[in-house]
Design an enzyme around this catalytic site. Structure first.
Site, PDB file in Angstrom:
ATOM      1  N   HIS A   1     -25.166  48.189   5.470  1.00  0.00           N
ATOM      2  CA  HIS A   1     -24.067  47.371   4.960  1.00  0.00           C
ATOM      3  C   HIS A   1     -24.474  45.904   5.158  1.00  0.00           C
ATOM      4  O   HIS A   1     -25.208  45.596   6.104  1.00  0.00           O
ATOM      5  CB  HIS A   1     -22.828  47.706   5.795  1.00  0.00           C
ATOM      6  CG  HIS A   1     -21.548  47.082   5.357  1.00  0.00           C
ATOM      7  ND1 HIS A   1     -21.235  45.785   5.643  1.00  0.00           N
ATOM      8  CD2 HIS A   1     -20.500  47.587   4.659  1.00  0.00           C
ATOM      9  CE1 HIS A   1     -20.027  45.519   5.152  1.00  0.00           C
ATOM     10  NE2 HIS A   1     -19.561  46.595   4.550  1.00  0.00           N
TER      11      HIS A   1
ATOM     12  N   ASP B   1     -24.479  51.109  13.998  1.00  0.00           N
ATOM     13  CA  ASP B   1     -23.287  50.738  13.233  1.00  0.00           C
ATOM     14  C   ASP B   1     -22.546  52.044  12.919  1.00  0.00           C
ATOM     15  O   ASP B   1     -22.934  52.784  12.017  1.00  0.00           O
ATOM     16  CB  ASP B   1     -23.710  50.008  11.951  1.00  0.00           C
ATOM     17  CG  ASP B   1     -22.533  49.747  11.022  1.00  0.00           C
ATOM     18  OD1 ASP B   1     -21.420  50.224  11.305  1.00  0.00           O
ATOM     19  OD2 ASP B   1     -22.732  49.074   9.989  1.00  0.00           O
TER      20      ASP B   1
ATOM     21  N   GLN C   1     -18.836  54.045   9.792  1.00  0.00           N
ATOM     22  CA  GLN C   1     -18.528  55.166   8.888  1.00  0.00           C
ATOM     23  C   GLN C   1     -18.799  56.521   9.522  1.00  0.00           C
ATOM     24  O   GLN C   1     -18.856  57.532   8.810  1.00  0.00           O
ATOM     25  CB  GLN C   1     -19.345  55.031   7.593  1.00  0.00           C
ATOM     26  CG  GLN C   1     -19.030  53.803   6.785  1.00  0.00           C
ATOM     27  CD  GLN C   1     -17.643  53.839   6.128  1.00  0.00           C
ATOM     28  OE1 GLN C   1     -17.024  54.902   5.998  1.00  0.00           O
ATOM     29  NE2 GLN C   1     -17.142  52.685   5.718  1.00  0.00           N
TER      30      GLN C   1
ATOM     31  N   LYS D   1     -10.781  51.679  10.280  1.00  0.00           N
ATOM     32  CA  LYS D   1     -11.412  52.837   9.629  1.00  0.00           C
ATOM     33  C   LYS D   1     -11.147  54.130  10.398  1.00  0.00           C
ATOM     34  O   LYS D   1     -11.567  55.212   9.976  1.00  0.00           O
ATOM     35  CB  LYS D   1     -12.913  52.605   9.476  1.00  0.00           C
ATOM     36  CG  LYS D   1     -13.208  51.390   8.585  1.00  0.00           C
ATOM     37  CD  LYS D   1     -14.550  51.415   7.976  1.00  0.00           C
ATOM     38  CE  LYS D   1     -14.990  50.037   7.519  1.00  0.00           C
ATOM     39  NZ  LYS D   1     -14.792  49.816   6.091  1.00  0.00           N
TER      40      LYS D   1
ATOM     41  N   CYS E   1     -20.647  46.374  -0.626  1.00  0.00           N
ATOM     42  CA  CYS E   1     -21.332  45.540   0.388  1.00  0.00           C
ATOM     43  C   CYS E   1     -22.708  46.098   0.726  1.00  0.00           C
ATOM     44  O   CYS E   1     -23.160  46.024   1.886  1.00  0.00           O
ATOM     45  CB  CYS E   1     -20.507  45.403   1.668  1.00  0.00           C
ATOM     46  SG  CYS E   1     -19.065  44.386   1.469  1.00  0.00           S
TER      47      CYS E   1
HETATM   48  N1  PMP Z   1     -20.705  48.653   8.414  1.00  0.00           N
HETATM   49  C1  PMP Z   1     -20.338  49.660   7.603  1.00  0.00           C
HETATM   50  C2  PMP Z   1     -21.202  50.858   7.483  1.00  0.00           C
HETATM   51  C3  PMP Z   1     -19.130  49.593   6.907  1.00  0.00           C
HETATM   52  O1  PMP Z   1     -18.776  50.577   6.097  1.00  0.00           O
HETATM   53  C4  PMP Z   1     -18.320  48.444   7.067  1.00  0.00           C
HETATM   54  C5  PMP Z   1     -17.012  48.320   6.305  1.00  0.00           C
HETATM   55  N2  PMP Z   1     -17.089  48.680   4.964  1.00  0.00           N
HETATM   56  C6  PMP Z   1     -18.748  47.439   7.929  1.00  0.00           C
HETATM   57  C7  PMP Z   1     -19.946  47.581   8.580  1.00  0.00           C
HETATM   58  C8  PMP Z   1     -17.928  46.210   8.163  1.00  0.00           C
HETATM   59  O2  PMP Z   1     -16.732  46.584   8.781  1.00  0.00           O
HETATM   60  P1  PMP Z   1     -15.566  45.513   8.998  1.00  0.00           P
HETATM   61  O3  PMP Z   1     -15.316  44.928   7.646  1.00  0.00           O
HETATM   62  O4  PMP Z   1     -14.411  46.331   9.484  1.00  0.00           O
HETATM   63  O5  PMP Z   1     -16.045  44.522   9.978  1.00  0.00           O
END
Ligand code: PMP
Length: 406
Positions: free
Chosen positions: A123, A200, A203, A226, A364
């Site tokens: 991401h 990370d 997910q 999430k 993203c």
């Molecule tokens: N890493 C991953 C794998 C994500 O899916 C996301 C959110 N889509 C993020 C980081 C960023 O998370 P946040 O916007 O809650 O900081």
């Protein structure tokens, strides 16, 4: 506990909403999850009965608020099986936790010509903070490649590691491809060379059981929103040995032991990393969300979502011209797809009018889009409150969209 989806759906008020007069079918769980009533009620209860700022007051409400906040830390500790509660740092979310480590770990441990390894499916939040760090320190960012199924090529990682590698930071499960990465193997390989690993888990935390001690992972982050908790709260887990060595990322109130105009002594863990008034209400509500999903059972959740994924994959592949991106054997319930000669955002718009919420775009993860040579995908991401009937409606909706757009 027996898994009964209809009963579970009763817990989520928003699932009763109508969108353009149609039943809401919420398939955008990768972006954020819906909240069960217990979580919503917890926030109301906190503000109605117990609210006061934490760690600062001798009065009753402040003590209760502080106790509830610190209990929330223990709930998170138990949830991921951290050794110590002070290894749990409350943050704003995943991005905030990654920035904290990229900055503070980077300041302490990364110097010119050092190398940081990430993967091809990160991401943006797990790319950009390291690019900034590498720019600041004149270090190098290296990328583990993936194959066309969206599976990491681990032999690539072996080749990338050198004596200058100081950190490996990896997405546990891809928000775009669904791929669950073999993190046990990655951590073992890295630790054989004394390289710490950052995970990370944005997910994965809501789908998979995670035991940080068993994994022996050095850092892990996730976002409350999430995992059925409010926005604006997240978790950074870090091993004590690292957290004690690195300096605070932000400074101000609460993260200090003593302050004079000449010198400030930092507070101990975890407070050293929690500057200012933290989102204690969010942390308390997140603990309720964790208790809620633990009551259902993460294994039950995973098994049910796996059935949803298999059903949806088979069904959608019946659609002529539909291609799925991300075909790993190990996947969370995420399906990214495109239909030949149709723009993903047009599919999303038509589905929206049918009450079906999916996400379209790059999610993203622009490097993944570049890898596949596409501008984006349509993405349906499932949670344990979704049903097989909703997948049937998604299928019908896509057929309708295809007919209208062809
Ligand atoms: N890493 C991953 C794998 C994500 O899916 C996301 C959110 N889509 C993020 C980081 C960023 O998370 P946040 O916007 O809650 O900081």
């Amino acid at each position: 506990m027996k898994f009964q989806v209809e009963k579970i759906r009763e817990d989520f008020p928003i699932l009763k909403e109508k969108i353009y007069g149609k039943d809401l079918i919420y398939l955008d769980n990768g972006a954020t999850t819906q909240k069960p009533k217990v979580v919503i009620d917890k926030i109301t209860e906190h503000y109605s009965k117990f609210n006061a700022n934490i760690h600062r007051g001798t009065h009753y409400l402040s003590q209760v608020s502080t106790e509830n906040y610190e209990n929330a830390r223990k709930t998170v500790q138990n949830f991921i099986n951290a050794k110590n509660d002070y290894e749990i740092i409350f943050t704003k979310g995943t991005t905030d936790g990654i920035n904290l480590i990229a900055y503070s770990f980077g300041e302490k441990f990364i110097k010119e010509n050092d190398e940081i390894i990430i993967s091809a499916m990160e991401h943006h939040s797990n790319i950009v903070p390291y690019q900034v760090l590498c720019q600041r320190k004149k270090a190098k960012l290296k990328i583990i490649k993936m194959d066309k199924n969206g599976v990491l090529i681990l032999e690539e990682m072996d080749k990338l590691i050198t004596k200058n590698t100081k950190l490996i930071s990896i997405i546990h499960a891809s928000n775009t491809l669904g791929t669950i990465n073999p993190i046990e193997k990655i951590i073992k390989k890295a630790h054989n060379k004394n390289i710490p690993v950052f995970l990370d888990a944005a997910q994965s935390i809501q789908h998979l059981e995670i035991d940080v001690q068993k994994l022996d992972v050095d850092f892990l982050v996730f976002s409350g929103h999430k995992i059925f908790a409010p926005t604006g709260i997240g978790v950074l887990y870090g091993k004590e040995k690292f957290l004690n060595k690195i300096a605070p990322y932000q400074s101000g109130g609460d993260m200090i032991k003593t302050v004079t105009f000449e010198k400030t002594i930092y507070n101990e863990l975890p407070f050293k990393f929690e500057a200012g008034t933290v989102n204690y209400t969010g942390a308390i509500a997140m603990a309720t969300a964790i208790n809620y999903i633990e009551n259902i059972g993460i294994k039950n959740i995973f098994n049910y979502e796996k059935k949803l994924l298999n059903y949806a994959t088979k069904k959608l592949l019946k659609i002529d011209g539909l291609k799925i991106y991300g075909n790993s054997d190990e996947k969370t319930a995420v399906i990214s797809f495109n239909i030949k000669n149709i723009h993903h955002s047009d599919i999303g718009e038509i589905l929206d009018k049918l009450g079906i919420a999916i996400r379209t775009g790059t999610h993203c993860t622009e490097p993944i889009m570049d890898f596949f040579g596409i501008t984006g995908t349509a993405r349906a991401s499932f949670s344990f409150y979704n049903t097989f009937e909703e997948i049937d409606k998604l299928y019908e909706g896509i057929l309708k969209a295809k007919k209208m757009l062809s």
